[in-house]
Design an enzyme around this catalytic site. Structure first.
Site, PDB file in Angstrom:
ATOM      1  N   GLU A  72       0.823  -1.225   0.000  1.00 45.77           N
ATOM      2  CA  GLU A  72       0.000   0.000   0.000  1.00 45.77           C
ATOM      3  C   GLU A  72       0.852   1.269   0.000  1.00 45.77           C
ATOM      4  OE1 GLU A  72      -3.030  -0.212   3.078  1.00 45.77           O
ATOM      5  OE2 GLU A  72      -4.085  -1.768   1.979  1.00 45.77           O
TER       6      GLU A  72
ATOM      7  N   GLU B 284      -5.506  -8.482  -0.362  1.00 42.98           N
ATOM      8  CA  GLU B 284      -6.222  -8.171   0.889  1.00 42.98           C
ATOM      9  C   GLU B 284      -7.689  -7.981   0.540  1.00 42.98           C
ATOM     10  OE1 GLU B 284      -4.678  -5.269   3.634  1.00 42.98           O
ATOM     11  OE2 GLU B 284      -2.597  -5.711   3.075  1.00 42.98           O
TER      12      GLU B 284
HETATM   13  O1  AHR Z   1      -5.035  -6.015   6.977  1.00 43.11           O
HETATM   14  C1  AHR Z   1      -4.941  -4.884   7.791  1.00 43.11           C
HETATM   15  C2  AHR Z   1      -4.249  -3.726   7.088  1.00 43.11           C
HETATM   16  O2  AHR Z   1      -5.042  -3.292   6.037  1.00 43.11           O
HETATM   17  C3  AHR Z   1      -2.927  -4.018   6.454  1.00 43.11           C
HETATM   18  O3  AHR Z   1      -1.876  -3.914   7.336  1.00 43.11           O
HETATM   19  C4  AHR Z   1      -2.832  -2.967   5.393  1.00 43.11           C
HETATM   20  O4  AHR Z   1      -2.092  -3.390   4.276  1.00 43.11           O
HETATM   21  C5  AHR Z   1      -4.263  -2.645   5.061  1.00 43.11           C
HETATM   22  O5  AHR Z   1      -4.511  -1.286   5.105  1.00 43.11           O
END
Ligand code: AHR
Length: 495
Positions: free
Chosen positions: A173, A291
């Site tokens: 990110e 994610e």
């Molecule tokens: O999964 C939780 C968080 O969400 C992670 O650390 C990040 O990559 C995202 O913003």
């Protein structure tokens, strides 16, 4: 009662699923590692301190790869702190989550855990405070056969043979201003390209994932993605996607989250196709949706400078599980572009598995859709022809019936059907292109209380139930899907 029609045509193939679509994620965050998968002294811990009760549940999920060690944590993490004798490892401030990292668990421990869990590693390298040089050295430590400083150190630390980690994320990110050493798209694109070159010079067999936007809500989406793909087109294999959903007060809008995820994927695919055209390239950029989940982000509270505090421990409801199933199905419906997907995360932190420190481990409601998608969603995903009532939600026109069809390599057909409406639905299913079939299973997640949850006191409050399958041999059949339900319908091709 509502009515819908499904026509499943054997030759309407979207793509064969990549096993990596059924992957997950463990970050050094809260209790994901410490008292999640690793708890020396726990009654169920093995000789390495790994909780065997958790290992058993992870195996039940049929998880393919596990992304590690972050996440936001990654951008301040020095992987070298987590190797060597445990007594010598430094305690550090984790600036991403404002906690203390003991470094008692690192890449060597994660490798051992993965072998016991039957999972493969998707490793990630720090592009915040880390450098392309650090990234190359980590590949050397993990994968180089021996005879160099880092590979010999790995052998000294107990792993003589290379770990052969094939999949690597270059940062996390990096478009987000919250990220430690956040970069703009030009700076990240160049840094990621150079890291990819070094990493692949060390081990040419690896594949790398570069950071896409951290969500489609980012003001820089999709410009960030376009630039990163332009910089890395010749060197990267996948672009990452991240997306979380939470209920903002309207259950129907929440249930329709799959519409948003679908359009996110289509938009990014169009952006990737633009870059391909601009490059006069032959390669279709593929995506790693590394994610995805339901996450009640707005309810998170800070836990300053504690070691392994309870952070992001969402307790999921039946409603969350229904939404979650729609997201998982959307990933399968785009199996032609999405080759990797990681449920974020795996244990305690926004997870399907929850543990008590020193106590039991339970399956959250979202455990079940993941488990069945992972077990029976592998094969060739087909494009169903669906005639369904529609409804207007905040995402636009939304089908009440959402479907994923998978033709298994063992000549089974599995239909995942989500009925988001508040009425029962009769669905006529035409499977004639397969010949004759029998129905072997109808599993359903539904219930009168959409807010019902599994807790440590009542761990089996929400579980799937079996509905009697349609009897006999047939080419077409009709099933009833309860209101607001997720269903798995399984068929066997007879001839
Ligand atoms: O999964 C939780 C968080 O969400 C992670 O650390 C990040 O990559 C995202 O913003």
């Amino acid at each position: 009662m509502k009515e819908a029609k499904l026509h499943i045509e054997k030759d309407f193939e979207i793509s064969h699923t990549d096993d990596r679509l059924f992957s997950s994620f463990l970050e050094h965050l809260g209790r994901a590692i410490y008292t999640g998968i690793y708890e020396p002294g726990h009654p169920e811990a093995d000789e390495d301190g790994f909780r065997t009760d958790v290992l058993k549940l992870v195996r039940e999920l049929h998880v393919d790869h596990v992304r590690y060690p972050g996440g936001n944590f990654l951008s301040g993490y020095d992987w070298k702190d987590g190797i060597g004798p445990k007594k010598d490892r430094p305690r550090r401030l984790d600036l991403a989550w404002k906690t203390i990292e003991s470094n008692q668990f690192g890449i060597d421990e994660f490798y051992d855990w993965s072998r016991k869990a039957g999972t493969k590693i998707m490793a990630s390298v720090n592009m915040g405070t880390g450098t392309p040089k650090d990234a190359g050295e980590m590949v050397e430590y993990c994968n180089f056969p021996g005879g160099t400083y880092w590979s010999d150190l790995r052998a000294k630390n107990g792993h003589k043979d290379p770990m052969n980690i094939h999949l690597w994320c270059i940062g996390n990110e990096m478009d987000g201003p919250w990220q430690i050493c956040h970069l703009d798209a030009d700076d990240y694109g160049k840094k990621a390209r150079e890291a990819a070159k070094i990493m692949k010079w060390v081990d040419p067999s690896i594949e790398v994932v570069v950071c896409g936007s951290s969500s489609r809500e980012m003001p820089t989406f999709p410009e960030w993605d376009r630039k990163v793909m332009e910089y890395t087109y010749e060197h990267a294999d996948y672009l990452s996607m991240h997306r979380y959903y939470e209920n903002q007060g309207n259950d129907l809008d929440f249930l329709a989250s799959f519409v948003d995820m679908d359009s996110f994927i289509r938009t990014l695919a169009a952006t990737a196709d633009y870059v391909k055209a601009e490059k006069r390239g032959k390669k279709d950029f593929k995506f790693s949706f590394d994610e995805w989940n339901v996450w009640y982000q707005s309810k998170d509270e800070p836990h300053d400078w504690m070691e392994a505090p309870s952070i992001l421990e969402d307790n999921y409801s039946l409603l969350d599980a229904l939404v979650f199933s729609g997201l998982g199905m959307t990933l399968l419906n785009h199996a032609d572009r999405i080759k990797i997907a990681c449920l974020a995360q795996l244990v305690n932190v926004i997870a399907p598995i929850s543990t008590q420190k020193g106590g039991i481990a339970i399956r959250q409601t979202i455990f079940y859709p993941f488990r069945y998608l992972s077990q029976y969603g592998r094969g060739t995903v087909l494009q169903p022809v669906v005639k369904t009532p529609k409804i207007e939600t905040k995402h636009g026109e939304t089908p009440l019936l959402y479907t994923t069809a998978v033709h298994g390599d063992d000549d089974t057909v599995t239909l995942f059907c989500l009925n988001i409406g508040d009425e029962e639905m009769k669905v006529d299913i035409d499977l004639a292109s397969f010949g004759s079939l029998t129905m072997t299973e109808h599993l359903c997640m539904d219930g009168d209380d959409l807010n019902a949850k599994n807790t440590f006191d009542n761990p089996n409050r929400v579980v799937p139930r079996e509905i009697a399958p349609v009897a006999g041999t047939f080419k077409t059949c009709s099933v009833l899907l309860p209101k607001q339900s997720w269903n798995m319908l399984r068929f066997k091709v007879e001839k």
